[in-house]
Design a protein around this motif. Structure first.
Motif, mmCIF file in Angstrom:
data_model
loop_
_atom_site.group_PDB
_atom_site.id
_atom_site.type_symbol
_atom_site.label_atom_id
_atom_site.label_comp_id
_atom_site.label_asym_id
_atom_site.label_seq_id
_atom_site.Cartn_x
_atom_site.Cartn_y
_atom_site.Cartn_z
ATOM 1 N N ARG A 150 0.832 -1.195 0.000
ATOM 2 C CA ARG A 150 0.000 0.000 0.000
ATOM 3 C C ARG A 150 0.870 1.250 0.000
ATOM 4 O O ARG A 150 1.939 1.266 0.606
ATOM 5 C CB ARG A 150 -0.912 0.005 1.220
ATOM 6 C CG ARG A 150 -1.833 1.221 1.327
ATOM 7 C CD ARG A 150 -2.569 1.213 2.661
ATOM 8 N NE ARG A 150 -3.345 -0.004 2.819
ATOM 9 C CZ ARG A 150 -3.904 -0.380 3.971
ATOM 10 N NH1 ARG A 150 -3.713 0.358 5.058
ATOM 11 N NH2 ARG A 150 -4.601 -1.492 4.047
ATOM 12 N N ILE A 191 1.167 5.090 1.196
ATOM 13 C CA ILE A 191 0.640 6.043 2.172
ATOM 14 C C ILE A 191 1.205 7.422 1.838
ATOM 15 O O ILE A 191 2.425 7.591 1.737
ATOM 16 C CB ILE A 191 1.025 5.655 3.614
ATOM 17 C CG1 ILE A 191 0.594 4.222 3.914
ATOM 18 C CG2 ILE A 191 0.406 6.610 4.611
ATOM 19 C CD1 ILE A 191 1.083 3.716 5.257
ATOM 20 N N ASN A 192 0.328 8.386 1.658
ATOM 21 C CA ASN A 192 0.760 9.757 1.380
ATOM 22 C C ASN A 192 0.900 10.517 2.695
ATOM 23 O O ASN A 192 -0.033 10.562 3.496
ATOM 24 C CB ASN A 192 -0.243 10.472 0.473
ATOM 25 C CG ASN A 192 -0.296 9.873 -0.915
ATOM 26 O OD1 ASN A 192 0.744 9.568 -1.492
ATOM 27 N ND2 ASN A 192 -1.482 9.691 -1.457
ATOM 28 N N THR A 193 2.052 11.108 2.905
ATOM 29 C CA THR A 193 2.269 11.878 4.129
ATOM 30 C C THR A 193 1.661 13.269 3.974
ATOM 31 O O THR A 193 1.574 13.789 2.852
ATOM 32 C CB THR A 193 3.771 12.030 4.425
ATOM 33 O OG1 THR A 193 4.382 12.812 3.390
ATOM 34 C CG2 THR A 193 4.450 10.677 4.488
ATOM 35 N N THR A 206 5.701 3.505 0.660
ATOM 36 C CA THR A 206 5.165 2.209 0.232
ATOM 37 C C THR A 206 5.443 1.179 1.328
ATOM 38 O O THR A 206 6.594 0.961 1.705
ATOM 39 C CB THR A 206 5.823 1.761 -1.082
ATOM 40 O OG1 THR A 206 5.642 2.778 -2.070
ATOM 41 C CG2 THR A 206 5.198 0.471 -1.571
ATOM 42 N N ASP A 229 10.536 1.386 10.423
ATOM 43 C CA ASP A 229 9.458 0.412 10.594
ATOM 44 C C ASP A 229 9.671 -0.504 11.786
ATOM 45 O O ASP A 229 8.905 -1.445 12.006
ATOM 46 C CB ASP A 229 9.299 -0.424 9.323
ATOM 47 C CG ASP A 229 10.626 -1.029 8.861
ATOM 48 O OD1 ASP A 229 11.623 -0.901 9.604
ATOM 49 O OD2 ASP A 229 10.664 -1.627 7.773
ATOM 50 N N GLU A 236 -0.278 2.916 11.101
ATOM 51 C CA GLU A 236 0.163 3.843 10.067
ATOM 52 C C GLU A 236 0.525 5.208 10.638
ATOM 53 O O GLU A 236 1.416 5.888 10.111
ATOM 54 C CB GLU A 236 -0.943 4.008 9.017
ATOM 55 C CG GLU A 236 -1.222 2.761 8.206
ATOM 56 C CD GLU A 236 -2.266 2.998 7.137
ATOM 57 O OE1 GLU A 236 -2.651 4.177 6.952
ATOM 58 O OE2 GLU A 236 -2.689 2.038 6.478
ATOM 59 N N GLU A 237 -0.156 5.636 11.706
ATOM 60 C CA GLU A 237 0.140 6.945 12.283
ATOM 61 C C GLU A 237 1.584 7.027 12.746
ATOM 62 O O GLU A 237 2.246 8.071 12.581
ATOM 63 C CB GLU A 237 -0.814 7.240 13.452
ATOM 64 C CG GLU A 237 -2.277 7.398 13.069
ATOM 65 C CD GLU A 237 -2.967 6.067 12.859
ATOM 66 O OE1 GLU A 237 -2.323 5.026 13.131
ATOM 67 O OE2 GLU A 237 -4.134 6.064 12.413
ATOM 68 N N LEU A 249 3.876 7.445 9.685
ATOM 69 C CA LEU A 249 3.839 8.813 9.166
ATOM 70 C C LEU A 249 4.602 9.773 10.074
ATOM 71 O O LEU A 249 5.324 10.660 9.596
ATOM 72 C CB LEU A 249 2.385 9.271 9.022
ATOM 73 C CG LEU A 249 1.550 8.550 7.956
ATOM 74 C CD1 LEU A 249 0.111 9.047 7.973
ATOM 75 C CD2 LEU A 249 2.155 8.749 6.579
ATOM 76 N N ARG A 280 5.657 9.850 -0.446
ATOM 77 C CA ARG A 280 4.834 8.644 -0.589
ATOM 78 C C ARG A 280 5.606 7.474 0.011
ATOM 79 O O ARG A 280 6.729 7.192 -0.406
ATOM 80 C CB ARG A 280 4.504 8.376 -2.053
ATOM 81 C CG ARG A 280 3.555 9.396 -2.677
ATOM 82 C CD ARG A 280 3.087 8.921 -4.051
ATOM 83 N NE ARG A 280 2.146 9.863 -4.629
ATOM 84 C CZ ARG A 280 2.469 10.792 -5.520
ATOM 85 N NH1 ARG A 280 3.742 10.888 -5.912
ATOM 86 N NH2 ARG A 280 1.576 11.602 -6.020
#
Length: 326
Positions: free
Chosen positions: A130, A132-134, A154, A209, A168-169, A172, A152
């Motif tokens: 996926r 994820i746009n910051t 991935t 991560d 996800e938070e 980001l 972005r």
């Protein structure tokens, strides 16, 4: 009682008893399971009904998992159902993971499901990463120029970290922190604009991560905009603050000078008062000199002539201004 009515009641009672028997003895489910090579006894299906477990749900789950080549028992499915889990999503996730060669056993899948995460979506995310746009991240380089960056990220799911891993938070937030640090350590904003991939490499090498439920595959800079000249703004604000301080100090010195001037005027007035007071003593002293015989009348006249001569010299030295000069 009428024989016809008795016959009708008997038939109705028989139908109701048949429905109750079919409800307690789900023969159709048992027969379907046997045809699908799933070994579930009829007694076990009845006991499921008494334990308030849906026999249809367990039977269908067993048929699906058996056809997919999974080894799951009815007891495992019942336990997860009674714990409040989503049996169908777990079975679908196990089948998807098996087809994609992703190591996922029933115990881990049920743990992920009971933790509140969608285990099937997690497996899909492991197969299809996926993006994820910051949100816009504002950072200031050493030359004081602000840069607004969008990235972005991935990611794909880390199955083993889904239970207890951050979401996800956190990803980001860590990426945003890495962007701010990288831009802040740059000598000037031109370096960042010329080599935006430097941000990606630096941030990606930090292992952001770690401890999350995702694995970062790549970080790509999507856009960089130039914001405010924060350095110049800070210098302007500092100059204004210094000017206010200087004005305050100048006003303080002016006030001290005015106070000193007033003090000197007061001292001058005090001195004049002392002179006038001393001059008032002259006639008394002269009178006392006349009485004691230390001063005669001729001495007095000579003093008057000297005083008049002095006044005349002063008037000659300082002539009065004429009418044209006024």
């Amino acid at each position: 009682m009428n024989p016809d009515i008795s016959l009708i009641l008997t038939i109705v009672g028989g139908v109701i008893a048949l429905f109750l028997l079919l409800y307690l003895l789900p023969v159709n489910l048992w027969f379907t399971a046997q045809l699908s090579n799933v070994r579930i006894s009829l007694l076990n299906l009845v006991l499921m009904r008494l334990r308030k477990v849906s026999p249809a749900l367990v039977t269908n789950a067993m048929i699906t998992s058996t056809k997919a080549g999974l080894r799951i028992t009815t007891n495992d499915i019942e336990t997860h159902y009674l714990a409040g889990g989503n049996v169908n999503r777990v079975i679908k996730a196990l089948i998807s993971a098996d087809k994609a060669n992703i190591p996922l056993d029933f115990k881990l899948a049920t743990a992920i499901d009971l933790a509140g995460r969608d285990v099937f979506d997690a497996v899909q995310l492991s197969v299809n990463p996926r993006v994820i746009n910051t949100p816009p991240v504002a950072a200031v380089a050493k030359d004081g120029i602000q840069l607004i960056t969008k990235a972005r990220v991935t990611v794909r799911a880390n199955i083993n970290q889904l239970v207890g891993g951050a979401g996800e938070e956190t990803i980001l937030a860590r990426v945003g922190e890495g962007i701010v640090t990288t831009i802040g350590s740059s000598a000037n904003h031109k370096e960042v604009l010329e080599n935006p991939d430097r941000i990606s490499k630096t941030v990606l090498s930090k292992g952001l991560d770690s401890g999350t439920a995702f694995e970062i595959l790549s970080i790509d800079i999507a856009d960089i905009d130039i914001g405010e000249n924060v350095g110049a703004k800070l210098q302007t604000d500092q100059a204004e603050a210094d000017l206010k301080v200087a004005n305050a100090r100048a006003e303080e010195r002016r006030a001290m000078a005015v106070a000193s001037e007033q003090e000197m005027k007061s001292k001058a007035q005090e001195a004049k008062a002392k002179v006038i007071e001393a001059e008032t003593q002259i006639p008394l002293a002269m009178a006392d000199a006349f009485r004691s015989g230390n001063l005669g009348i001729m001495d007095y006249y000579k003093m008057q002539n000297i005083q008049a001569d002095t006044d005349m010299r002063n008037s000659i030295a300082k002539p009065k201004a004429s009418d044209g000069d006024k």
